[in-house]
Write a protein that holds these residues in place. Sequence first.
Motif, PDB file in Angstrom:
ATOM      1  N   SER A 284       0.795  -1.302   0.147  1.00  0.00           N
ATOM      2  CA  SER A 284      -0.577  -0.186   0.409  1.00  0.00           C
ATOM      3  C   SER A 284       0.733   1.210  -0.324  1.00  0.00           C
ATOM      4  CB  SER A 284      -0.483   0.205   1.360  1.00  0.00           C
ATOM      5  OG  SER A 284       0.091  -0.174   2.221  1.00  0.00           O
ATOM      6  N   TYR A 285       0.004   2.630  -0.540  1.00  0.00           N
ATOM      7  CA  TYR A 285       0.898   3.784   0.224  1.00  0.00           C
ATOM      8  C   TYR A 285       1.432   3.552   1.457  1.00  0.00           C
ATOM      9  CZ  TYR A 285       1.866   8.477   0.115  1.00  0.00           C
ATOM     10  OH  TYR A 285       2.106  10.304   0.035  1.00  0.00           O
TER      11      TYR A 285
ATOM     12  N   ALA B 272       6.609   7.109  -3.686  1.00  0.00           N
ATOM     13  CA  ALA B 272       5.315   6.835  -3.240  1.00  0.00           C
ATOM     14  C   ALA B 272       4.339   6.805  -3.920  1.00  0.00           C
ATOM     15  CB  ALA B 272       5.361   6.524  -1.794  1.00  0.00           C
ATOM     16  N   LYS B 273       4.187   8.133  -4.409  1.00  0.00           N
ATOM     17  CA  LYS B 273       2.978   8.168  -5.212  1.00  0.00           C
ATOM     18  C   LYS B 273       3.218   7.771  -6.824  1.00  0.00           C
ATOM     19  CE  LYS B 273       1.402  12.244  -2.899  1.00  0.00           C
ATOM     20  NZ  LYS B 273       1.173  13.989  -1.989  1.00  0.00           N
TER      21      LYS B 273
ATOM     22  N   ILE C 260       3.118   4.020  -7.291  1.00  0.00           N
ATOM     23  CA  ILE C 260       1.474   3.789  -7.286  1.00  0.00           C
ATOM     24  C   ILE C 260       0.581   3.933  -8.545  1.00  0.00           C
ATOM     25  CG2 ILE C 260      -0.703   4.256  -6.474  1.00  0.00           C
ATOM     26  CD1 ILE C 260       0.789   3.014  -3.965  1.00  0.00           C
ATOM     27  N   SER C 261       1.009   5.683  -9.082  1.00  0.00           N
ATOM     28  CA  SER C 261       0.862   5.531 -10.049  1.00  0.00           C
ATOM     29  C   SER C 261       1.245   4.371 -11.992  1.00  0.00           C
ATOM     30  CB  SER C 261       0.718   6.644 -11.272  1.00  0.00           C
ATOM     31  OG  SER C 261       1.791   7.565 -11.323  1.00  0.00           O
TER      32      SER C 261
ATOM     33  N   LEU D 268       4.786   2.260   1.383  1.00  0.00           N
ATOM     34  CA  LEU D 268       5.951   2.207   0.741  1.00  0.00           C
ATOM     35  C   LEU D 268       6.407   3.468   1.290  1.00  0.00           C
ATOM     36  CD1 LEU D 268       4.425   2.512  -2.627  1.00  0.00           C
ATOM     37  CD2 LEU D 268       5.797   1.192  -2.181  1.00  0.00           C
TER      38      LEU D 268
END
Length: 401
Positions: free
Chosen positions: A315-316, A330-331, A334-335, A319
């Motif tokens: 998960s974010y 981290a963002k 995720i993307s 991370l």
Amino acid sequence: MDLKEKLVILADSAKYDASCSSSGSKRKGDSIGNTAYSGICHSFASDGRCISLLKILLTNCCIYDCKYCLNRRSNNIKRAIFTPEEICTITINFYKRNYIEGLFLSSGIIKNPDYTMNLIIETVYLLRNKYHFGGYIHAKAIPGANKNLLNKLGNLVDRLSANVELPTEKGLKLLAPNKSSDKVTEIMSYVNNNRSTKFVPAGQSTQMIIGATDETDLDIMNKSENMYNRYKLKRVFYSAYIPVNKDKLLPSINTPPLIRENRLYQADWLLRYYNFKVDDILDKNNPNFNLLLDPKCDWALRHLDEFPKEINKCSYFDLLKIPGIGVTCAKRIISSRKYFSIDFKDLKKIGVVLKRAKYFITCNGKYFISNSNFKKDFIEYNLLLEDNNSNNSSGKQMSLF
Ligand code: SF4
């Protein structure tokens, strides 16, 4: 005494206050200056202190005698006091020459808290209304001053701060007996309850002196967490104790505890942006930060059972717990993983600090290090080696042993 001499004295006396940072306000308009770019207007001197604001004291005279303070009543130092008009003249001149983008105004206590607050208010009022200065102003609220004065000041400035100075009441009683944490928290509470786009729009901050009393890092971080939660502070500034006075109640050190100060800033960052709680990173058995490793690495090594984390699945918030991965990375992870399965080479492109992260992750089930090396001693040794090679945060080479 001429203005230049006053400026030298009162700018020098202000340098021990670390609680300024110009950010978070958005005023624009027809007045001189604006705060719209204040997020990028601050910069830091090599010792880490903010320099883009004109940072001065209204006076270094003080009726109090805080043991750690250069300006305390009992010190035999050169004293000076600005008039409100003098501060306006200097601020506007410096602003027009592009030396500064705002003002940080603090003060020793003259006569009493109300008298001092009135002088600060008069100064800021003149700047805003006579000189039409629309730039960033951060002023010090004087604990013990009347609420009406606090209200007036809050409507003129961008940021207010009231310094807690020392993490506990016990510490204050010992070194600053004229101060009480209740008076500081009264200010914080008032500002928090009344904050608006007109009243203290850039929020409030505070400063704690580190190492003048014997509180642990756990005590300090608990105090910070409490203030962030209760009063929605924008920042807590940690200021390593600088030995400027001799007093038997003060610790006998020659140099400020700068590495400790840096660890507290790193941990503070973890609280504010990485979803950590103080209980996660410190406890009664480990009440102080490891001076050799940053708090996130130290935490990860003490919680190896939570690692390795699979980059393509976690998960974010998981991370964010991986050393070497910050909020931006981290963002991006995720993307990116919506489109492809991430491998180690992709992590470098994403901006992950692989020299740290590689010990704590898998990509598609593969370790960067060999599975058999996933051990605390091996990872710790290599992290320290990396730090040692690229100089640690103190700027010095540190021995591994
Ligand atoms: S109140 Fe204490 S810390 Fe502030 S200027 Fe006076 S002596 Fe120094």
